[in-house]
Design a protein around this motif. Sequence first.
Motif, short mmCIF file in Angstrom:
data_model
loop_
_atom_site.label_atom_id
_atom_site.label_comp_id
_atom_site.label_asym_id
_atom_site.label_seq_id
_atom_site.Cartn_x
_atom_site.Cartn_y
_atom_site.Cartn_z
N ASP A 16 0.71 -1.30 -0.14
CA ASP A 16 -0.40 0.08 -0.18
C ASP A 16 0.74 1.10 0.30
O ASP A 16 0.46 2.26 -0.55
CB ASP A 16 -1.12 -0.15 0.70
CG ASP A 16 -0.36 0.16 2.84
OD1 ASP A 16 0.79 -0.60 2.57
OD2 ASP A 16 -0.99 0.75 3.71
N THR A 17 2.02 1.64 0.25
CA THR A 17 3.24 2.58 0.45
C THR A 17 3.86 2.55 -0.83
O THR A 17 4.28 3.10 -1.13
CB THR A 17 4.14 2.67 1.56
OG1 THR A 17 3.11 2.22 3.31
CG2 THR A 17 4.57 3.43 1.64
N VAL A 18 4.37 1.32 -1.14
CA VAL A 18 5.08 0.82 -2.34
C VAL A 18 5.09 1.08 -4.11
O VAL A 18 5.28 1.70 -4.18
CB VAL A 18 6.58 -0.39 -1.58
CG1 VAL A 18 7.26 -0.26 -3.23
CG2 VAL A 18 7.34 -0.34 -0.67
N VAL A 19 4.01 0.80 -3.92
CA VAL A 19 3.36 0.48 -5.11
C VAL A 19 2.91 1.92 -5.77
O VAL A 19 2.77 2.21 -6.75
CB VAL A 19 2.14 -0.87 -4.98
CG1 VAL A 19 1.12 -0.42 -6.47
CG2 VAL A 19 2.87 -2.17 -5.42
N PRO A 20 2.45 2.31 -4.52
CA PRO A 20 2.19 3.87 -5.57
C PRO A 20 3.32 4.76 -5.98
O PRO A 20 3.36 4.99 -7.14
CB PRO A 20 1.38 4.75 -4.79
CG PRO A 20 0.25 3.65 -3.73
CD PRO A 20 1.54 2.60 -3.32
N LEU A 21 4.47 4.60 -5.17
CA LEU A 21 5.69 4.79 -5.71
C LEU A 21 6.25 4.21 -6.82
O LEU A 21 6.92 5.43 -7.56
CB LEU A 21 6.59 4.96 -4.85
CG LEU A 21 6.47 5.62 -2.83
CD1 LEU A 21 6.92 5.63 -2.26
CD2 LEU A 21 6.62 7.21 -3.34
N LEU A 22 5.93 2.89 -6.87
CA LEU A 22 5.94 2.04 -8.56
C LEU A 22 5.95 2.60 -9.18
O LEU A 22 6.22 3.03 -10.34
CB LEU A 22 6.85 0.51 -7.63
CG LEU A 22 7.86 0.75 -6.91
CD1 LEU A 22 7.53 -0.61 -6.87
CD2 LEU A 22 9.16 1.15 -7.54
N SER A 27 5.62 6.24 -15.19
CA SER A 27 4.83 7.88 -16.20
C SER A 27 5.23 9.03 -15.97
O SER A 27 4.89 9.80 -16.56
CB SER A 27 3.19 7.95 -15.24
OG SER A 27 3.19 7.87 -14.30
N SER A 28 6.62 8.33 -15.54
CA SER A 28 7.56 9.61 -15.29
C SER A 28 8.75 9.44 -15.96
O SER A 28 9.66 8.20 -16.24
CB SER A 28 7.77 9.93 -13.52
OG SER A 28 9.02 10.84 -14.09
N SER A 29 9.20 10.57 -16.72
CA SER A 29 10.53 10.55 -17.48
C SER A 29 11.89 10.57 -16.03
O SER A 29 12.53 10.77 -17.03
CB SER A 29 10.52 12.16 -18.35
OG SER A 29 10.28 13.17 -17.84
N GLU A 30 11.33 11.15 -15.43
CA GLU A 30 12.25 10.97 -14.31
C GLU A 30 13.46 9.87 -13.83
O GLU A 30 12.80 8.59 -13.78
CB GLU A 30 12.27 11.46 -12.46
CG GLU A 30 11.82 12.86 -12.89
CD GLU A 30 11.21 14.31 -11.56
OE1 GLU A 30 11.77 13.21 -11.21
OE2 GLU A 30 10.49 14.51 -11.80
N ILE A 31 14.06 9.46 -13.21
CA ILE A 31 14.76 7.93 -13.24
C ILE A 31 15.01 8.29 -11.79
O ILE A 31 14.98 9.38 -10.47
CB ILE A 31 16.24 8.16 -12.99
CG1 ILE A 31 16.72 8.52 -14.56
CG2 ILE A 31 17.28 7.30 -13.14
CD1 ILE A 31 18.00 8.68 -15.00
#
Length: 122
Positions: A16-22, A27-31
Motif C-alpha cells: 500500500d505504500t510502495v506500489v503507488p511510488l513505483l 509514468s515519469s521521465s525522471e530516474i
Amino acid sequence: MLFRSIMELLWCWRSDTVVPLLEKRKSSSEIYFFDGYAQNIEAYYHYFDKLFLLVLDRSAVERRLAARASGDWGKDPAELRQSLEDLEPYQHKLQTAGAISIDAALPLDQVVSRLLAHVANG
C-alpha cells in the motif's frame, strides 16, 4: 528462531505504500533509485528497469557496520551475525534475478560513476 521471524516481518515492503511510488515512476521521465532490501522484494522486481547489487565481502561488511556512525544496526553481536548470515543468500538472490553487480569496496565516486554509466546506457 524468534529473531529471524521478527526480522522477516520488519523488513518487508508494504504494497500500500510502495506500489503507488513505483506506479508513479512508470509514468515519469525522471530516474528513480530505490535503495535497500526487503524480504518480499521479488514481488516488485517487475517494476524496475534495472537492479543493482553493491557487492562487499564479509569482512568489509563487518568493518563498515562496526565503524558506522549513522546507526547502531550490526553493532550487537546477534545483528552482526544475522547480517553476515544473510549476505551470501541476498547477493545470490539478486544476481540470479539479473542484478548488475558493482564493487562497493571501490571509492564512492567510482561506485557512483559505474552505476550512472549503466543507467545512461539504457
